[in-house]
Design a protein around this motif. Sequence first.
Motif, PDB file in Angstrom:
ATOM      1  N   GLU A   1       0.887  -1.106  -0.092  1.00 53.85           N
ATOM      2  CA  GLU A   1       0.000   0.070  -0.030  1.00 53.85           C
ATOM      3  C   GLU A   1       0.722   1.396  -0.039  1.00 53.85           C
ATOM      4  O   GLU A   1       0.471   2.269  -0.654  1.00 53.85           O
ATOM      5  N   GLU A   2       1.951   1.002   0.788  1.00 54.01           N
ATOM      6  CA  GLU A   2       2.710   2.504   0.661  1.00 54.01           C
ATOM      7  C   GLU A   2       3.156   3.074  -0.615  1.00 54.01           C
ATOM      8  O   GLU A   2       2.795   4.402  -0.710  1.00 54.01           O
ATOM      9  N   PRO A   3       3.893   2.413  -1.556  1.00 55.47           N
ATOM     10  CA  PRO A   3       3.786   2.947  -2.893  1.00 55.47           C
ATOM     11  C   PRO A   3       2.583   3.586  -3.582  1.00 55.47           C
ATOM     12  O   PRO A   3       2.628   4.737  -3.973  1.00 55.47           O
ATOM     13  N   ARG A   4       1.459   2.930  -3.305  1.00 56.98           N
ATOM     14  CA  ARG A   4       0.137   3.317  -3.968  1.00 56.98           C
ATOM     15  C   ARG A   4      -0.356   4.734  -3.432  1.00 56.98           C
ATOM     16  O   ARG A   4      -0.904   5.501  -3.750  1.00 56.98           O
ATOM     17  N   ARG A   5      -0.070   4.846  -2.093  1.00 63.85           N
ATOM     18  CA  ARG A   5      -0.665   5.843  -1.253  1.00 63.85           C
ATOM     19  C   ARG A   5       0.158   7.302  -1.493  1.00 63.85           C
ATOM     20  O   ARG A   5      -0.289   8.072  -1.697  1.00 63.85           O
ATOM     21  N   LEU A   6       1.434   7.055  -1.749  1.00 66.62           N
ATOM     22  CA  LEU A   6       2.235   8.104  -2.321  1.00 66.62           C
ATOM     23  C   LEU A   6       2.103   8.461  -3.779  1.00 66.62           C
ATOM     24  O   LEU A   6       1.933   9.670  -4.029  1.00 66.62           O
ATOM     25  N   LEU A   7       1.743   7.474  -4.534  1.00 65.83           N
ATOM     26  CA  LEU A   7       1.258   7.691  -6.020  1.00 65.83           C
ATOM     27  C   LEU A   7       0.017   8.346  -6.041  1.00 65.83           C
ATOM     28  O   LEU A   7      -0.348   9.092  -7.220  1.00 65.83           O
ATOM     29  N   ALA A   8      -0.993   8.243  -5.380  1.00 67.48           N
ATOM     30  CA  ALA A   8      -2.162   8.800  -5.066  1.00 67.48           C
ATOM     31  C   ALA A   8      -2.133  10.196  -5.024  1.00 67.48           C
ATOM     32  O   ALA A   8      -3.160  10.988  -5.202  1.00 67.48           O
ATOM     33  N   GLN A   9      -1.195  10.865  -4.335  1.00 65.93           N
ATOM     34  CA  GLN A   9      -0.799  12.072  -4.085  1.00 65.93           C
ATOM     35  C   GLN A   9      -0.216  12.957  -5.163  1.00 65.93           C
ATOM     36  O   GLN A   9      -0.040  14.120  -5.207  1.00 65.93           O
ATOM     37  N   VAL A  10       0.100  11.951  -6.324  1.00 69.99           N
ATOM     38  CA  VAL A  10       0.820  12.914  -7.428  1.00 69.99           C
ATOM     39  C   VAL A  10      -0.358  13.489  -8.271  1.00 69.99           C
ATOM     40  O   VAL A  10      -1.135  12.788  -8.844  1.00 69.99           O
ATOM     41  N   GLY A  11      -0.131  14.860  -8.593  1.00 71.81           N
ATOM     42  CA  GLY A  11      -1.194  15.580  -9.500  1.00 71.81           C
ATOM     43  C   GLY A  11      -1.096  15.076 -10.997  1.00 71.81           C
ATOM     44  O   GLY A  11      -0.051  14.944 -11.254  1.00 71.81           O
ATOM     45  N   GLY A  12      -2.212  14.780 -11.511  1.00 72.90           N
ATOM     46  CA  GLY A  12      -2.355  14.735 -12.626  1.00 72.90           C
ATOM     47  C   GLY A  12      -2.220  13.118 -13.066  1.00 72.90           C
ATOM     48  O   GLY A  12      -2.413  12.519 -14.129  1.00 72.90           O
ATOM     49  N   LEU A  13      -1.691  12.287 -12.066  1.00 73.83           N
ATOM     50  CA  LEU A  13      -1.615  10.945 -12.363  1.00 73.83           C
ATOM     51  C   LEU A  13      -2.618  10.178 -12.064  1.00 73.83           C
ATOM     52  O   LEU A  13      -3.114  10.105 -10.904  1.00 73.83           O
ATOM     53  N   GLU A  14      -3.313   9.365 -12.862  1.00 70.68           N
ATOM     54  CA  GLU A  14      -4.168   8.460 -12.509  1.00 70.68           C
ATOM     55  C   GLU A  14      -3.805   7.177 -12.288  1.00 70.68           C
ATOM     56  O   GLU A  14      -3.395   6.320 -13.209  1.00 70.68           O
ATOM     57  N   LEU A  15      -3.746   6.365 -11.223  1.00 73.38           N
ATOM     58  CA  LEU A  15      -3.296   5.221 -10.856  1.00 73.38           C
ATOM     59  C   LEU A  15      -4.303   4.204 -11.115  1.00 73.38           C
ATOM     60  O   LEU A  15      -5.435   4.179 -10.378  1.00 73.38           O
ATOM     61  N   VAL A  16      -4.272   3.104 -11.878  1.00 75.36           N
ATOM     62  CA  VAL A  16      -4.992   1.928 -12.083  1.00 75.36           C
ATOM     63  C   VAL A  16      -4.240   0.691 -11.884  1.00 75.36           C
ATOM     64  O   VAL A  16      -3.201   0.656 -11.819  1.00 75.36           O
ATOM     65  N   GLU A  17      -5.177  -0.185 -11.550  1.00 75.22           N
ATOM     66  CA  GLU A  17      -4.426  -1.583 -11.418  1.00 75.22           C
ATOM     67  C   GLU A  17      -4.878  -2.509 -12.564  1.00 75.22           C
ATOM     68  O   GLU A  17      -5.656  -2.175 -13.330  1.00 75.22           O
ATOM     69  N   MET A  18      -3.697  -3.379 -12.821  1.00 79.72           N
ATOM     70  CA  MET A  18      -3.983  -4.220 -14.185  1.00 79.72           C
ATOM     71  C   MET A  18      -4.001  -5.764 -13.701  1.00 79.72           C
ATOM     72  O   MET A  18      -3.943  -6.146 -12.563  1.00 79.72           O
ATOM     73  N   ARG A  19      -4.429  -6.519 -14.642  1.00 81.64           N
ATOM     74  CA  ARG A  19      -4.485  -7.934 -14.370  1.00 81.64           C
ATOM     75  C   ARG A  19      -3.232  -8.745 -13.965  1.00 81.64           C
ATOM     76  O   ARG A  19      -1.989  -8.207 -14.454  1.00 81.64           O
ATOM     77  N   ASP A  20      -3.416  -9.553 -12.953  1.00 78.21           N
ATOM     78  CA  ASP A  20      -2.239 -10.391 -12.628  1.00 78.21           C
ATOM     79  C   ASP A  20      -1.343  -9.553 -12.063  1.00 78.21           C
ATOM     80  O   ASP A  20      -0.149  -9.553 -12.197  1.00 78.21           O
ATOM     81  N   GLN A  21      -1.716  -8.569 -11.211  1.00 82.27           N
ATOM     82  CA  GLN A  21      -1.000  -7.304 -10.456  1.00 82.27           C
ATOM     83  C   GLN A  21       0.107  -7.995 -10.028  1.00 82.27           C
ATOM     84  O   GLN A  21       1.152  -7.277  -9.984  1.00 82.27           O
ATOM     85  N   GLU A  22       0.031  -9.131  -9.185  1.00 82.92           N
ATOM     86  CA  GLU A  22       1.170  -9.651  -8.425  1.00 82.92           C
ATOM     87  C   GLU A  22       2.153 -10.573  -9.095  1.00 82.92           C
ATOM     88  O   GLU A  22       2.819 -11.276  -8.235  1.00 82.92           O
ATOM     89  N   THR A  23       1.981 -10.823 -10.321  1.00 82.76           N
ATOM     90  CA  THR A  23       3.047 -11.604 -10.918  1.00 82.76           C
ATOM     91  C   THR A  23       4.068 -11.096 -11.275  1.00 82.76           C
ATOM     92  O   THR A  23       4.490  -9.797 -11.567  1.00 82.76           O
ATOM     93  N   CYS A  24       5.264 -12.027 -11.214  1.00 78.03           N
ATOM     94  CA  CYS A  24       6.567 -11.585 -11.428  1.00 78.03           C
ATOM     95  C   CYS A  24       6.715 -10.939 -13.021  1.00 78.03           C
ATOM     96  O   CYS A  24       6.039 -11.325 -13.807  1.00 78.03           O
TER      97      CYS A  24
END
Length: 244
Positions: A149-172
């Motif tokens: 969650e830490e990187p996502r919380r930081l990225l959520a505060q970046v102006g103009g950036l839409e953060l989305v999740e992708m399929r198989d998010q946790e795959t290597c």
Amino acid sequence: MNRKVELFVPCFIDQLYPETAFNTIKLLEKAGCEVIYNSEQTCCGQPAYNAGFWDEAKEIGSKFLKDFSEEHYIVSPSASCVGMVKYSYNDLFTNSTEHNSCRNIQRNIMEVSDFLVNVLKKEYFGAELVGTGVYHDSCSALRECKIKEEPRRLLAQVGGLELVEMRDQETCCGFGGTFSIKFDGISSAMAEQKVRHAQTVNADYIISTDASCLLQLQAYIDKHNIPIKTLHLVDVLTSGWANI
């Protein structure tokens, strides 16, 4: 707050992404830290350790333990290297003469997003980056350091950036150090899958906290001329500052 922190710059960043190292300093200073950098530092020993050369890894690790103090937080823009020191050093230094100093340093070393969010309690840095981004969970960050969650919380505060999740998010991503050399075909297929999932959600950027993953994915992107850019988390958090 003026907290002294020591900066550990991993080999990948030192050799291939030096701007990320400088941006880490800027980010930590903006967060109110006094950054100490020991220019004598080298590798944490992870490549040798992963290849089975534990004697050589211990020799490199012994130098690491001497290059950093036991008094301050040690912050690094790499979950992979942090995981090596924090956990794999147990195999090298438990019940050795360096046992106590190793334990102290293990308690103090942290990946940068973990440090910013959980120690400094800071998430907003005035960054701006326009576009759609996906965050790639590196295996070391997610599985070893339990950072999600830490990187996502930081990225959520970046102006103009839409953060989305992708399929198989946790795959290597398929890098895995020597894995990408020994099993080139499988490694490339894993990178292809990760990039395609990013394309599916129309991502402009793939963001991660491990430069090795970014190198792996950018190589596939460049080879196939795909209009996606990989970025280190630190570079995103320091983007657009000149416009503020």
